[in-house]
Write a protein that holds these residues in place. Structure first.
Motif, PDB file in Angstrom:
ATOM      1  N   TYR A 176       9.740 -49.968  -3.454  1.00  0.00           N
ATOM      2  CA  TYR A 176       8.697 -49.998  -4.481  1.00  0.00           C
ATOM      3  C   TYR A 176       7.966 -51.338  -4.454  1.00  0.00           C
ATOM      4  CZ  TYR A 176       6.671 -50.461  -9.165  1.00  0.00           C
ATOM      5  OH  TYR A 176       5.815 -50.704 -10.224  1.00  0.00           O
ATOM      6  N   ASP A 177       8.725 -52.422  -4.381  1.00  0.00           N
ATOM      7  CA  ASP A 177       8.119 -53.757  -4.424  1.00  0.00           C
ATOM      8  C   ASP A 177       7.238 -54.022  -3.208  1.00  0.00           C
ATOM      9  OD1 ASP A 177       9.218 -54.403  -6.865  1.00  0.00           O
ATOM     10  OD2 ASP A 177      10.953 -55.452  -6.016  1.00  0.00           O
ATOM     11  N   GLN A 178       7.696 -53.615  -2.025  1.00  0.00           N
ATOM     12  CA  GLN A 178       6.943 -53.933  -0.814  1.00  0.00           C
ATOM     13  C   GLN A 178       5.818 -52.931  -0.555  1.00  0.00           C
ATOM     14  OE1 GLN A 178       9.876 -54.295   2.353  1.00  0.00           O
ATOM     15  NE2 GLN A 178      10.271 -56.429   1.817  1.00  0.00           N
ATOM     16  N   TYR A 179       6.125 -51.660  -0.664  1.00  0.00           N
ATOM     17  CA  TYR A 179       5.149 -50.617  -0.339  1.00  0.00           C
ATOM     18  C   TYR A 179       4.109 -50.438  -1.436  1.00  0.00           C
ATOM     19  CZ  TYR A 179       3.821 -45.643  -0.908  1.00  0.00           C
ATOM     20  OH  TYR A 179       3.160 -44.473  -1.176  1.00  0.00           O
ATOM     21  N   TYR A 180       4.548 -50.363  -2.693  1.00  0.00           N
ATOM     22  CA  TYR A 180       3.643 -50.033  -3.785  1.00  0.00           C
ATOM     23  C   TYR A 180       3.054 -51.277  -4.449  1.00  0.00           C
ATOM     24  CZ  TYR A 180       1.749 -47.966  -8.021  1.00  0.00           C
ATOM     25  OH  TYR A 180       0.904 -47.603  -9.034  1.00  0.00           O
ATOM     26  N   ARG A 181       3.913 -52.101  -5.045  1.00  0.00           N
ATOM     27  CA  ARG A 181       3.405 -53.291  -5.722  1.00  0.00           C
ATOM     28  C   ARG A 181       2.793 -54.272  -4.729  1.00  0.00           C
ATOM     29  NH1 ARG A 181       6.484 -56.833  -7.717  1.00  0.00           N
ATOM     30  NH2 ARG A 181       5.210 -57.516  -9.458  1.00  0.00           N
ATOM     31  N   GLY A 182       3.384 -54.329  -3.543  1.00  0.00           N
ATOM     32  CA  GLY A 182       2.972 -55.324  -2.565  1.00  0.00           C
ATOM     33  C   GLY A 182       1.748 -54.922  -1.783  1.00  0.00           C
ATOM     34  N   PHE A 183       1.949 -54.318  -0.611  1.00  0.00           N
ATOM     35  CA  PHE A 183       0.808 -54.114   0.282  1.00  0.00           C
ATOM     36  C   PHE A 183      -0.234 -53.145  -0.284  1.00  0.00           C
ATOM     37  CE2 PHE A 183      -1.438 -52.503   4.032  1.00  0.00           C
ATOM     38  CZ  PHE A 183      -1.855 -53.711   4.580  1.00  0.00           C
ATOM     39  N   SER A 184       0.207 -52.052  -0.908  1.00  0.00           N
ATOM     40  CA  SER A 184      -0.767 -51.082  -1.414  1.00  0.00           C
ATOM     41  C   SER A 184      -1.666 -51.690  -2.483  1.00  0.00           C
ATOM     42  CB  SER A 184      -0.054 -49.851  -1.980  1.00  0.00           C
ATOM     43  OG  SER A 184       0.531 -49.078  -0.963  1.00  0.00           O
ATOM     44  N   ASN A 185      -1.052 -52.338  -3.485  1.00  0.00           N
ATOM     45  CA  ASN A 185      -1.819 -52.744  -4.658  1.00  0.00           C
ATOM     46  C   ASN A 185      -2.146 -54.225  -4.748  1.00  0.00           C
ATOM     47  OD1 ASN A 185      -2.338 -50.234  -6.008  1.00  0.00           O
ATOM     48  ND2 ASN A 185      -0.130 -50.088  -6.307  1.00  0.00           N
ATOM     49  N   ALA A 186      -1.471 -55.052  -3.974  1.00  0.00           N
ATOM     50  CA  ALA A 186      -1.834 -56.469  -3.960  1.00  0.00           C
ATOM     51  C   ALA A 186      -2.706 -56.821  -2.755  1.00  0.00           C
ATOM     52  CB  ALA A 186      -0.582 -57.352  -3.965  1.00  0.00           C
ATOM     53  N   THR A 187      -2.720 -55.940  -1.743  1.00  0.00           N
ATOM     54  CA  THR A 187      -3.520 -56.201  -0.548  1.00  0.00           C
ATOM     55  C   THR A 187      -4.652 -55.179  -0.399  1.00  0.00           C
ATOM     56  OG1 THR A 187      -1.566 -57.124   0.568  1.00  0.00           O
ATOM     57  CG2 THR A 187      -3.461 -56.574   1.944  1.00  0.00           C
ATOM     58  N   LEU A 188      -4.302 -53.905  -0.260  1.00  0.00           N
ATOM     59  CA  LEU A 188      -5.327 -52.904   0.031  1.00  0.00           C
ATOM     60  C   LEU A 188      -6.264 -52.650  -1.157  1.00  0.00           C
ATOM     61  CD1 LEU A 188      -3.423 -50.188   2.104  1.00  0.00           C
ATOM     62  CD2 LEU A 188      -4.931 -52.007   2.920  1.00  0.00           C
ATOM     63  N   TRP A 189      -5.704 -52.523  -2.357  1.00  0.00           N
ATOM     64  CA  TRP A 189      -6.565 -52.201  -3.503  1.00  0.00           C
ATOM     65  C   TRP A 189      -7.671 -53.245  -3.706  1.00  0.00           C
ATOM     66  CZ3 TRP A 189      -7.277 -48.036  -6.675  1.00  0.00           C
ATOM     67  CH2 TRP A 189      -8.043 -48.248  -7.837  1.00  0.00           C
ATOM     68  N   PRO A 190      -7.358 -54.537  -3.792  1.00  0.00           N
ATOM     69  CA  PRO A 190      -8.451 -55.503  -3.969  1.00  0.00           C
ATOM     70  C   PRO A 190      -9.399 -55.535  -2.776  1.00  0.00           C
ATOM     71  CG  PRO A 190      -6.349 -56.638  -3.675  1.00  0.00           C
ATOM     72  CD  PRO A 190      -6.040 -55.196  -3.875  1.00  0.00           C
ATOM     73  N   ALA A 191      -8.880 -55.423  -1.565  1.00  0.00           N
ATOM     74  CA  ALA A 191      -9.758 -55.477  -0.395  1.00  0.00           C
ATOM     75  C   ALA A 191     -10.719 -54.299  -0.378  1.00  0.00           C
ATOM     76  CB  ALA A 191      -8.933 -55.504   0.888  1.00  0.00           C
ATOM     77  N   PHE A 192     -10.210 -53.109  -0.629  1.00  0.00           N
ATOM     78  CA  PHE A 192     -11.052 -51.921  -0.563  1.00  0.00           C
ATOM     79  C   PHE A 192     -12.035 -51.866  -1.730  1.00  0.00           C
ATOM     80  CE2 PHE A 192      -9.162 -48.748   2.602  1.00  0.00           C
ATOM     81  CZ  PHE A 192      -8.626 -49.751   3.394  1.00  0.00           C
TER      82      PHE A 192
END
Length: 478
Positions: free
Chosen positions: A74-90
């Motif tokens: 959850y921390d790496q896949y969801y909170r981390g890359f999905s929502n801390a990296t991809l969401w702001p970038a996209f």
């Protein structure tokens, strides 16, 4: 007939008339319940220990197959890359992007693990439709597991311009993973253009666009197809919900509270991409510049919580509470509170009825894939006395809803001017604008979105699976 398998990060606990869900959940469920099939994904449970197990539940024509995540995933896949990296970038917020290599590894690992959980549930003729940015590597993982089924992908959020995507360190790996799908769907033509621009200029690939057909994409040793498929709603169903909800206590209470005042209304998840702070300040500017509107109009902002364990979302909540308090303190009177800021969810029928009550629908995200709230607001209106939609040019819905007042969400004065125009617009103009938009919504409802995508996926699979590069789909939406 092939079975439809929907895969999304979260399998939403949707019930008819229950709390409103996001655009992905509503669109997917409305599509799936008509055709039947399976919806597979994360249950929303985070386990502190033990091995997650799949739970399968039959609900009418839909099979729900869900599984929990352990805390690390959850921390790496969801909170981390999905929502801390991809969401702001996209969403074009590279300034908020956070990247950790281990989180990207966790993102890929969880995608591979989820794919392994799905494989035993698949039948040879199933058609798989994967949704959104959490699952970009999913087809690549299925292909590695030997799955030959047709696999499509739909991105519900914007696809960023190349120079923005380059800020994500593993950008090339992500686009290569996307090319493992047979068909890629985007909300709008600008999103499709951004993807094609990356393929040509950063991936040394080629694109062949033709009118009325999906774009042929050749990159990373694969041939696939891409097109824009703007997601819709069922406008007539929403209108019925709105009329039914008018009799409910929440709406009767709101009308009694308003007295003779007009209502401006917004509904958004609490997210920095929604332009909420700018929206509050534009309403403040309206009250500053148009004293005649003071005590004549109220602004209702409903902002249900989301991703409350991420600091960026905690910050926006505090900022909004501060702004609403400041503005109310400046303009409120004993019998009038200018901004009604509510931090909770409401049932769909209540929201639809409130939309019908509102004189202005105020939808001004800084960037949004589509924004179904805009379409739901228009759908809920009384055609004899409709309200006015004020809509950000950076919402995907602005590509279709030309009867809206289109604004730049960072132009505070421009938004205040649009609110003033909406509040004073003559009935005949309001009716004409509404007629234009409701025709568009009926012609491109959620069934059209689903059917166009599925038709093209069925056809595109032939070429992508090596059965001839000339087997391109005959038509595409958008």
């Amino acid at each position: 007939m092939s079975r439809l398998i929907i895969v999304s990060n979260r399998v939403a606990p949707i019930s008819e008339g229950g709390p409103a869900a996001g655009g992905l959940a509503v669109g997917v469920y409305d599509a799936l319940k008509e055709t039947g099939g399976m919806w597979f994904g994360w249950s929303g449970d985070v386990l502190s220990s033990g091995q997650p197990q799949i739970k399968v539940e039959e609900r009418g024509p839909v099979t729900f197959a869900t599984i929990g995540l352990v805390r690390r995933d959850y921390d790496q896949y969801y909170r981390g890359f999905s929502n801390a990296t991809l969401w702001p970038a996209f969403h074009y917020r590279a300034d908020l992007l956070q990247y950790d290599r281990h989180e990207f590894e966790g993102y890929c690992r969880v995608n591979a693990w989820l794919a392994q959980q799905l494989v035993p549930l698949l039948r040879p003729d199933d058609v798989i439709w994967v949704h959104d940015y959490h699952l970009i590597p999913f087809a690549q993982a299925l292909r590695s597991a030997g799955v030959k089924n047709r696999i499509g992908f739909f991105l519900h959020i914007p696809f960023p311009a190349s120079q923005v995507l380059l800020a994500v360190p593993p950008h090339r790996a992500l686009v290569e993973a996307l090319c493992s799908f047979d068909l890629l769907g985007f909300q709008t033509a600008p999103d499709l253009r951004a993807f094609c621009d990356y393929i040509v200029n950063e991936a040394d690939g080629t694109v062949e666009a033709s009118r009325g057909r999906p774009t042929v994409v050749r990159a990373f040793g694969r041939t696939l197809y891409a097109a824009d498929y703007p997601i819709g709603v069922y406008p007539d169903e929403i209108a019925e919900l709105a009329k039914a909800g008018e009799r409910g206590k929440p709406v009767r209470t709101m009308k009694a509270t308003l007295h003779a005042r007009k209502l401006i209304m917004s509904v958004d998840r609490l997210d920095y991409s929604k332009g909420l702070v700018e929206r509050f300040r534009a309403f403040e500017r309206l009250l500053e510049q148009t004293p005649a509107q003071r005590n004549k109009v109220s602004f209702l902002q409903i902002a249900p919580p989301t991703r409350a364990d991420l600091h960026a979302y905690q910050d926006i909540r505090l900022q909004l509470e501060s702004e609403s308090g400041r503005i109310n303190g400046r303009f409120a009177e004993l019998d009038w509170t200018p901004i009604l800021y509510i931090h909770r969810q409401y049932e769909r029928s209540v929201l639809a009825a409130l939309f019908r009550t509102a004189h202005v629908g105020y939808v001004t995200p800084l960037r949004d894939g589509m924004n179904l709230v805009a379409k739901e607001y228009v759908s809920a209106q009384d055609p004899e006395n409709p309200g006015v939609l004020v809509l950000s040019r950076f919402a995907g819905a602005a590509q279709e809803l030309h009867g809206a007042l289109i604004v730049n969400p960072v132009d505070i004065d421009g938004m205040a001017d649009a609110l003033a125009a909406a509040l004073t617009m003559p009935l005949e103009e309001r009716q004409a604008r509404h007629r234009d938009m409701i025709v568009q919504l009926r012609e491109n409802n959620v069934s059209v979105w689903r059917d166009n995508f599925m038709r093209d996926l069925q056809r595109s699979g032939d070429a992508a699976l090596g059965r001839g590069a000339d087997a391109a789909p005959a038509a595409a939406a958008g």
